[in-house]
Motif scaffolding. Structure first.
Motif, PDB file in Angstrom:
ATOM      1  N   VAL A   1      47.535  35.660  43.097  1.00  0.00           N
ATOM      2  CA  VAL A   1      47.015  36.808  43.861  1.00  0.00           C
ATOM      3  C   VAL A   1      48.115  37.854  44.018  1.00  0.00           C
ATOM      4  CG1 VAL A   1      46.075  37.571  46.056  1.00  0.00           C
ATOM      5  CG2 VAL A   1      45.364  35.398  45.103  1.00  0.00           C
ATOM      6  N   VAL A   2      49.321  37.378  44.349  1.00  0.00           N
ATOM      7  CA  VAL A   2      50.436  38.309  44.527  1.00  0.00           C
ATOM      8  C   VAL A   2      50.728  39.025  43.203  1.00  0.00           C
ATOM      9  CG1 VAL A   2      52.895  38.487  45.062  1.00  0.00           C
ATOM     10  CG2 VAL A   2      51.420  37.013  46.445  1.00  0.00           C
ATOM     11  N   SER A   3      50.723  38.269  42.105  1.00  0.00           N
ATOM     12  CA  SER A   3      50.988  38.875  40.794  1.00  0.00           C
ATOM     13  C   SER A   3      49.921  39.906  40.458  1.00  0.00           C
ATOM     14  CB  SER A   3      51.008  37.811  39.694  1.00  0.00           C
ATOM     15  OG  SER A   3      51.980  36.847  39.974  1.00  0.00           O
ATOM     16  N   ALA A   4      48.654  39.539  40.706  1.00  0.00           N
ATOM     17  CA  ALA A   4      47.557  40.467  40.403  1.00  0.00           C
ATOM     18  C   ALA A   4      47.686  41.723  41.248  1.00  0.00           C
ATOM     19  CB  ALA A   4      46.211  39.793  40.659  1.00  0.00           C
ATOM     20  N   PHE A   5      48.039  41.529  42.519  1.00  0.00           N
ATOM     21  CA  PHE A   5      48.189  42.682  43.402  1.00  0.00           C
ATOM     22  C   PHE A   5      49.293  43.609  42.881  1.00  0.00           C
ATOM     23  CE2 PHE A   5      50.603  44.578  46.910  1.00  0.00           C
ATOM     24  CZ  PHE A   5      49.645  45.489  47.326  1.00  0.00           C
ATOM     25  N   LEU A   6      50.419  43.024  42.508  1.00  0.00           N
ATOM     26  CA  LEU A   6      51.532  43.851  42.017  1.00  0.00           C
ATOM     27  C   LEU A   6      51.140  44.563  40.720  1.00  0.00           C
ATOM     28  CD1 LEU A   6      54.625  41.546  42.694  1.00  0.00           C
ATOM     29  CD2 LEU A   6      53.948  43.609  43.933  1.00  0.00           C
ATOM     30  N   CYS A   7      50.494  43.833  39.821  1.00  0.00           N
ATOM     31  CA  CYS A   7      50.065  44.450  38.553  1.00  0.00           C
ATOM     32  C   CYS A   7      49.128  45.614  38.840  1.00  0.00           C
ATOM     33  CB  CYS A   7      49.338  43.431  37.668  1.00  0.00           C
ATOM     34  SG  CYS A   7      50.441  42.226  36.932  1.00  0.00           S
ATOM     35  N   HIS A   8      48.197  45.400  39.755  1.00  0.00           N
ATOM     36  CA  HIS A   8      47.217  46.443  40.071  1.00  0.00           C
ATOM     37  C   HIS A   8      47.906  47.669  40.669  1.00  0.00           C
ATOM     38  CE1 HIS A   8      43.555  48.356  41.418  1.00  0.00           C
ATOM     39  NE2 HIS A   8      44.135  48.525  42.596  1.00  0.00           N
ATOM     40  N   ALA A   9      48.765  47.417  41.669  1.00  0.00           N
ATOM     41  CA  ALA A   9      49.406  48.537  42.373  1.00  0.00           C
ATOM     42  C   ALA A   9      50.343  49.301  41.434  1.00  0.00           C
ATOM     43  CB  ALA A   9      50.173  48.014  43.582  1.00  0.00           C
TER      44      ALA A   9
ATOM     45  N   THR B   1      42.925  30.260  32.978  1.00  0.00           N
ATOM     46  CA  THR B   1      44.342  30.515  33.184  1.00  0.00           C
ATOM     47  C   THR B   1      44.548  31.591  34.246  1.00  0.00           C
ATOM     48  OG1 THR B   1      44.488  32.293  31.592  1.00  0.00           O
ATOM     49  CG2 THR B   1      44.719  30.046  30.742  1.00  0.00           C
ATOM     50  N   ASP B   2      45.755  31.604  34.793  1.00  0.00           N
ATOM     51  CA  ASP B   2      46.113  32.648  35.756  1.00  0.00           C
ATOM     52  C   ASP B   2      46.042  34.011  35.080  1.00  0.00           C
ATOM     53  OD1 ASP B   2      46.460  30.699  37.592  1.00  0.00           O
ATOM     54  OD2 ASP B   2      48.638  30.570  37.348  1.00  0.00           O
ATOM     55  N   THR B   3      46.367  34.028  33.792  1.00  0.00           N
ATOM     56  CA  THR B   3      46.291  35.294  33.056  1.00  0.00           C
ATOM     57  C   THR B   3      44.860  35.836  33.094  1.00  0.00           C
ATOM     58  OG1 THR B   3      48.007  34.442  31.612  1.00  0.00           O
ATOM     59  CG2 THR B   3      46.821  36.386  30.844  1.00  0.00           C
ATOM     60  N   ASP B   4      43.878  34.928  32.958  1.00  0.00           N
ATOM     61  CA  ASP B   4      42.478  35.360  33.048  1.00  0.00           C
ATOM     62  C   ASP B   4      42.203  35.992  34.408  1.00  0.00           C
ATOM     63  OD1 ASP B   4      42.047  34.306  30.540  1.00  0.00           O
ATOM     64  OD2 ASP B   4      41.334  32.376  31.304  1.00  0.00           O
ATOM     65  N   HIS B   5      42.688  35.329  35.464  1.00  0.00           N
ATOM     66  CA  HIS B   5      42.438  35.853  36.813  1.00  0.00           C
ATOM     67  C   HIS B   5      43.037  37.248  36.966  1.00  0.00           C
ATOM     68  CE1 HIS B   5      40.668  32.219  38.166  1.00  0.00           C
ATOM     69  NE2 HIS B   5      41.761  31.490  38.036  1.00  0.00           N
ATOM     70  N   VAL B   6      44.275  37.391  36.515  1.00  0.00           N
ATOM     71  CA  VAL B   6      44.952  38.682  36.682  1.00  0.00           C
ATOM     72  C   VAL B   6      44.228  39.761  35.872  1.00  0.00           C
ATOM     73  CG1 VAL B   6      47.098  39.957  36.261  1.00  0.00           C
ATOM     74  CG2 VAL B   6      47.180  37.656  37.227  1.00  0.00           C
ATOM     75  N   THR B   7      43.834  39.432  34.641  1.00  0.00           N
ATOM     76  CA  THR B   7      43.136  40.452  33.823  1.00  0.00           C
ATOM     77  C   THR B   7      41.808  40.841  34.438  1.00  0.00           C
ATOM     78  OG1 THR B   7      43.463  38.695  32.210  1.00  0.00           O
ATOM     79  CG2 THR B   7      43.325  40.907  31.358  1.00  0.00           C
ATOM     80  N   ASP B   8      41.150  39.888  35.086  1.00  0.00           N
ATOM     81  CA  ASP B   8      39.869  40.208  35.716  1.00  0.00           C
ATOM     82  C   ASP B   8      40.021  41.316  36.747  1.00  0.00           C
ATOM     83  OD1 ASP B   8      38.429  38.494  34.281  1.00  0.00           O
ATOM     84  OD2 ASP B   8      38.247  36.937  35.821  1.00  0.00           O
ATOM     85  N   VAL B   9      41.103  41.240  37.503  1.00  0.00           N
ATOM     86  CA  VAL B   9      41.286  42.195  38.598  1.00  0.00           C
ATOM     87  C   VAL B   9      41.840  43.524  38.088  1.00  0.00           C
ATOM     88  CG1 VAL B   9      42.346  42.551  40.837  1.00  0.00           C
ATOM     89  CG2 VAL B   9      41.705  40.253  40.126  1.00  0.00           C
ATOM     90  N   CYS B  10      42.793  43.443  37.153  1.00  0.00           N
ATOM     91  CA  CYS B  10      43.457  44.674  36.712  1.00  0.00           C
ATOM     92  C   CYS B  10      43.061  44.968  35.277  1.00  0.00           C
ATOM     93  CB  CYS B  10      44.969  44.533  36.703  1.00  0.00           C
ATOM     94  SG  CYS B  10      45.611  43.589  38.046  1.00  0.00           S
TER      95      CYS B  10
ATOM     96  N   ASP C   1      38.602  38.799  51.352  1.00  0.00           N
ATOM     97  CA  ASP C   1      37.233  38.288  51.236  1.00  0.00           C
ATOM     98  C   ASP C   1      36.872  38.110  49.777  1.00  0.00           C
ATOM     99  OD1 ASP C   1      36.934  38.235  53.906  1.00  0.00           O
ATOM    100  OD2 ASP C   1      36.064  40.259  54.034  1.00  0.00           O
ATOM    101  N   SER C   2      37.193  39.137  49.006  1.00  0.00           N
ATOM    102  CA  SER C   2      37.051  38.968  47.569  1.00  0.00           C
ATOM    103  C   SER C   2      38.252  39.639  46.930  1.00  0.00           C
ATOM    104  CB  SER C   2      35.752  39.591  47.075  1.00  0.00           C
ATOM    105  OG  SER C   2      35.740  40.954  47.420  1.00  0.00           O
ATOM    106  N   VAL C   3      38.785  38.974  45.929  1.00  0.00           N
ATOM    107  CA  VAL C   3      39.977  39.488  45.269  1.00  0.00           C
ATOM    108  C   VAL C   3      39.537  40.468  44.202  1.00  0.00           C
ATOM    109  CG1 VAL C   3      41.986  38.871  43.894  1.00  0.00           C
ATOM    110  CG2 VAL C   3      41.246  37.387  45.751  1.00  0.00           C
ATOM    111  N   ASN C   4      39.658  41.762  44.482  1.00  0.00           N
ATOM    112  CA  ASN C   4      39.310  42.750  43.464  1.00  0.00           C
ATOM    113  C   ASN C   4      40.072  44.044  43.702  1.00  0.00           C
ATOM    114  OD1 ASN C   4      37.987  44.198  45.515  1.00  0.00           O
ATOM    115  ND2 ASN C   4      36.097  43.049  45.145  1.00  0.00           N
ATOM    116  N   ALA C   5      39.899  44.970  42.796  1.00  0.00           N
ATOM    117  CA  ALA C   5      40.668  46.215  42.843  1.00  0.00           C
ATOM    118  C   ALA C   5      40.455  46.942  44.167  1.00  0.00           C
ATOM    119  CB  ALA C   5      40.258  47.103  41.671  1.00  0.00           C
ATOM    120  N   ASP C   6      39.225  46.957  44.655  1.00  0.00           N
ATOM    121  CA  ASP C   6      38.941  47.670  45.897  1.00  0.00           C
ATOM    122  C   ASP C   6      39.685  47.078  47.090  1.00  0.00           C
ATOM    123  OD1 ASP C   6      37.389  49.526  44.729  1.00  0.00           O
ATOM    124  OD2 ASP C   6      35.458  48.608  45.270  1.00  0.00           O
TER     125      ASP C   6
END
Ligand SMILES: *Cc1c(COP(=O)(O)O)cnc(C)c1O
Length: 647
Positions: free
Chosen positions: A17-25, A44-53, A190-195
C-alpha cells in the motif's frame, strides 16, 4: 540511482500500500519505476501496484518470481532455485533516471539465501530506506529492532511509516526511542484506489513532505495552482477568449475517464474537451501507444519519407471509408481540422484547374457552417459573428441555407457549372449551435452536385467517429464524399492530427511528371508518428462492439435526460443526433457576444462539477463514450439546477 527502498518491520505490514501510494503520488509529476526484486506468491504485489497507478508508472519486472507465498529462500528451495544478490543487482540499471520505489519482501532479516538477507539487498542497492510498521501489538519491538539493524549497516532511514488504525502516543514513543521520525501515518483506506490516495495526499502535510523529499521538484497540485494561475494571467493568451471577461483559467491537474481534475475538484467532461475526446481522459491503452511510439520514432519529415504508423493509419482510414461506400483511396495528412479543410479546398480547386475545367472556381457552402479559423476555412464558414471583421480578407463563396431546397436547386441551375466543390458539415452544424438538418438535404445535394460535376467535401472534423451514432455522418444519407476531412476524434483526443481523404480519380490528376502539377502543400508536423500511432490505437477501440454499444447507450440516455428536462422546465428545440444532445433556453436570443450567459452558465456548471460550454444560447452535451448513465444524469441535473436558478 534515485528512489527509496520500502522495507517492513515484518511481513504483512502494508509495504505494498505504501509503495502504491508513493508511486501514485510521485507519478503525478515525475516518472516512477516500481521494482519488487523478489516476489513470492500470486497475485503479485506488482499487480496490486499497477492496478492503483496507471499513469507514468514503469514496472521493472521482478528478478525472481516465486510461486509459493512464503519466505523467499524457502519458496526458492521448493523450486530448486537459488536467489543470488548479484543477479538482482545486475538488474538494477544504473543509468535509469526515473525515481524508483523498490519494495522488499518480509522484514529486514528475512534470508534470501545462506549468506544474504533483505537488509543486504538494501545496502547493495544504495537506496535510503522507508520502514513500514503496522499499528498492532508487537510493533514497538519490531520497529526498534529493525532500526537498530539499519543503523548497524549504516543504511540511511528516511523515516517510519505507521500503517493502520491510529494509536495515540505511538508516534512520539517510537520517535523518542529510535531517534527516527515517523514521517507518515497512513490510515486504513476503505478502498485502495487513486481517489483515496489523492484525498489523503491533499489532507496530509506529512505525506506531501515525504513525497517532496523523494522528488524535490514535486509540488502538490493545490499548492501551485495559485502561482500557475498568476503566471497564466501574465503570459498566456487563450483561444476564443475575451480576457476582459474571463479573468482566470482554472488549472487542470489531471484527467481520468470522464473526469478532469482541478486540483481536488472533480469535473465531468460533458463536451469531450471541445469534441476531441472519445474514450475518456488518460486512457491506459492510448497513453501506452503514445509512450511506445515516442521511444521508437517521434517525428520525421514526411516529404520523401514514410513510416509505419502513417502508412497503416492511411490504409485503415481508407478501408473504413470504403466499407461505408465512399470512393476514397488516398490519405493526405495535416495537423488540425482547419488545415484539413484548407487542403480539401485547395485540392478541389487545383483538381479542376488541371482537369480541363478551368471555369470551375466557385465554392458553395451552407449558411451557418463552421470549418475552422484559418482564412480559407473562414471563407467557407459563416461570416456573421466572430468572423465578420475579417470579411474583406476572405475569398468569395456562394452560400445557401441548408433548410432552403429551392435556393439549393436554383444555385445549381445557375452556377453548378462553375462550382468546383460544395463543402458541408453533414447532418449537424456543430459550432454554429448544433444545428441539425435532415438526410434529405444531403440526398438532394448528392444528385445536384453529381449532375454538375462539383466535388463534395464532407467536413466531418466534428461528426466523425460515431458522434452522430454512425462512424461517419454521411452514412445517414445517400451522399458520398469526394473529399472527407477528419480530425478532432481521430487520435481519441490525444494529439493534433488531421487527414483529408480523396479518391483515386482526384489523385490521378496530380500524378504525373510535372512538378507544378503536384499538390505542393505540407506542414512541418504532417503525419506525426506519435499522433498516427495513437490514432491507430484509438481506431482499435472504435471498432469494437463495446464502443458501438456505448454510443447507443449514450444516445438513449441523452434522449431520456432531455425528455426529463423538457418535462421539468422551459426549454426549446430539444434535439439529439447520436451522442449529441442540444436545446435552447431562449428561442431567439443568441446571447453570444454578451459573453455573459454562456460564460456564466459554464462557470456555474463548473462549480457544480460539470464542464459545459454553451454555444451562445445553445446548451449541448457531447460526452466521451466512457460516460456512464449516472454521470450523464448528473450532467443534466446540473443543467436543470442552473436553468432553475437563472430563468
Ligand atoms: C472544429 C472544427 C473545425 C476546425 O478544427 P480545428 O482543429 O479546431 O482547426 C473544422 N470543421 C469542423 C466541422 C469543426 O467542428
Amino acid at each position: 540511482m534515485k528512489g527509496v527502498f520500502v522495507a517492513g518491520t515484518d511481513t504483512d505490514v502494508g509495504k505494498t500500500v505504501v509503495s502504491a501510494f508513493l508511486c501514485h503520488a510521485l507519478g503525478q509529476q515525475t516518472e516512477v519505476t516500481y521494482f519488487k526484486p523478489v516476489q513470492a506468491g500470486y497475485p503479485t504485489d506488482t499487480d496490486h501496484v499497477t492496478d492503483v497507478c496507471e499513469q507514468r508508472l514503469r514496472i521493472k519486472p521482478s528478478t525472481y518470481s516465486l510461486r509459493q507465498p512464503m519466505s523467499p529462500n524457502r519458496a526458492a528451495a521448493l523450486e530448486q532455485k537459488d536467489l543470488r544478490l548479484a543477479e538482482i543487482l545486475k538488474d538494477w540499471d544504473e543509468r535509469d533516471e526515473t525515481i524508483h520505489v523498490v519494495e522488499g519482501a518480509g522484514g529486514l532479516l528475512v534470508p534470501l539465501n545462506k549468506q544474504d538477507k533483505i537488509i543486504d539487498l538494501i545496502q547493495g542497492m544504495e537506496l535510503p530506506c522507508l520502514l513500514v510498521a503496522s499499528t498492532r501489538l508487537g510493533t514497538i519491538n519490531h520497529t526498534l529492532l529493525s532500526i537498530e539493524a539499519l543503523n548497524e549497516k549504516s543504511i540511511p532511514c528516511l523515516g517510519i511509516v505507521l500503517n493502520g488504525a491510529t494509536d495515540p502516543g505511538l508516534k512520539e514513543l517510537l520517535e523518542e526511542q529510535s531517534g527516527v521520525p515517523v514521517v507518515l501515518e497512513l490510515p486504513t483506506f476503505d478502498s485502495v484506489n487513486a481517489d483515496s490516495f489523492d484525498g489523503f495526499l491533499s489532507k496530509s502535510e506529512g505525506a506531501r513532505a515525504l513525497v517532496e523529499q523523494l522528488c524535490p521538484k514535486w509540488k502538490h497540485g493545490d499548492q501551485t495552482a495559485e502561482d500557475l494561475e498568476a503566471f497564466d494571467k501574465e503570459y498566456v493568451w487563450h483561444p476564443f477568449t475575451q480576457h476582459g471577461i474571463v479573468k482566470n483559467h482554472p488549472v487542470v491537474t489531471k484527467g481520468k475517464d470522464s473526469y478532469l481534475y482541478l486540483g481536488n475538484h472533480k469535473v465531468l467532461d460533458a463536451i469531450s474537451s471541445w469534441w476531441v475526446n472519445l474514450f475518456g481522459h488518460c486512457h491506459p491503452g492510448l497513453s501506452r501507444a503514445v509512450q511506445d511510439q515516442a521511444h521508437q520514432l517521434e517525428h520525421v519529415i514526411y516529404a520523401g519519407f514514410s513510416h509505419e504508423p502513417g502508412t497503416l493509419l492511411a490504409k485503415r482510414l481508407v478501408e473504413l471509408a470504403r466499407a461505408r461506400g465512399a470512393n476514397l483511396d488516398k490519405a493526405f495528412y495535416s495537423d488540425n481540422g482547419s488545415t484539413s479543410v484548407e487542403v480539401a479546398l485547395k485540392l478541389a480547386y487545383q483538381f479542376h484547374q488541371q482537369n480541363g475545367d478551368k471555369h470551375k472556381t466557385r465554392f458553395l457552402a451552407f449558411r451557418g457552417s463552421y470549418h475552422g479559423d484559418t482564412l480559407g476555412a473562414m471563407s467557407v464558414g459563416e461570416r456573421r459573428g466572430f468572423n465578420e471583421i475579417f470579411s474583406p480578407l476572405l475569398f468569395e463563396v456562394d452560400t445557401v441555407d441548408p433548410f432552403d431546397d429551392e435556393a439549393l436547386q436554383l444555385y445549381f441551375e445557375k452556377h453548378g457549372d462553375q462550382c468546383a466543390a460544395v463543402i458541408l458539415e453533414p447532418m449537424v452544424q456543430g459550432a454554429s449551435g448544433m444545428r441539425m438538418y435532415g438526410a434529405e438535404v444531403l440526398d438532394r445535394l448528392a444528385t445536384l452536385a453529381d449532375r454538375s460535376r462539383s466535388l463534395i467535401i464532407c467536413d466531418e472534423v466534428f461528426t466523425g467517429f460515431y458522434r452522430t451514432g454512425k462512424m461517419f455522418a454521411f452514412e445517414h444519407s445517400r451522399l458520398k464524399p469526394d473529399l472527407l476531412c477528419l480530425s478532432k476524434g481521430l487520435t481519441g483526443g490525444y494529439l493534433p492530427l488531421a487527414v483529408t481523404l480523396v479518391g483515386q480519380r482526384l489523385f490521378d490528376v496530380f500524378n504525373n511528371s510535372d512538378m507544378r502539377q503536384a499538390f505542393l502543400h505540407g506542414h512541418s508536423y504532417t503525419a506525426n508518428p506519435i499522433a498516427c500511432r495513437v490514432a491507430l490505437a484509438s481506431l482499435d477501440l472504435i471498432e469494437t462492439s463495446q464502443t458501438e454499444r456505448a454510443v447507443q447507450n449514450i444516445e438513449q440516455w441523452t434522449r431520456e435526460c432531455l425528455g426529463d428536462l423538457e418535462q421539468a422546465c422551459e426549454v426549446y428545440n430539444v434535439r439529439t443526433l447520436g451522442t449529441i444532445g442540444a436545446f435552447e433556453v431562449n428561442s431567439d436570443d443568441p446571447h453570444y457576444f454578451k459573453g455573459d450567459f454562456s460564460f456564466r452558465f459554464h462557470r456555474k456548471a463548473l462549480e457544480q462539477g460539470v464542464l459545459l460550454r454553451p454555444l451562445g444560447g445553445t446548451i449541448y452535451t457531447v460526452p466521451p463514450y466512457c460516460m456512464t448513465k449516472t454521470e450523464l444524469q448528473k450532467t443534466y441535473q446540473v443543467i436543470h439546477q442552473i436553468i432553475k436558478e437563472e430563468f
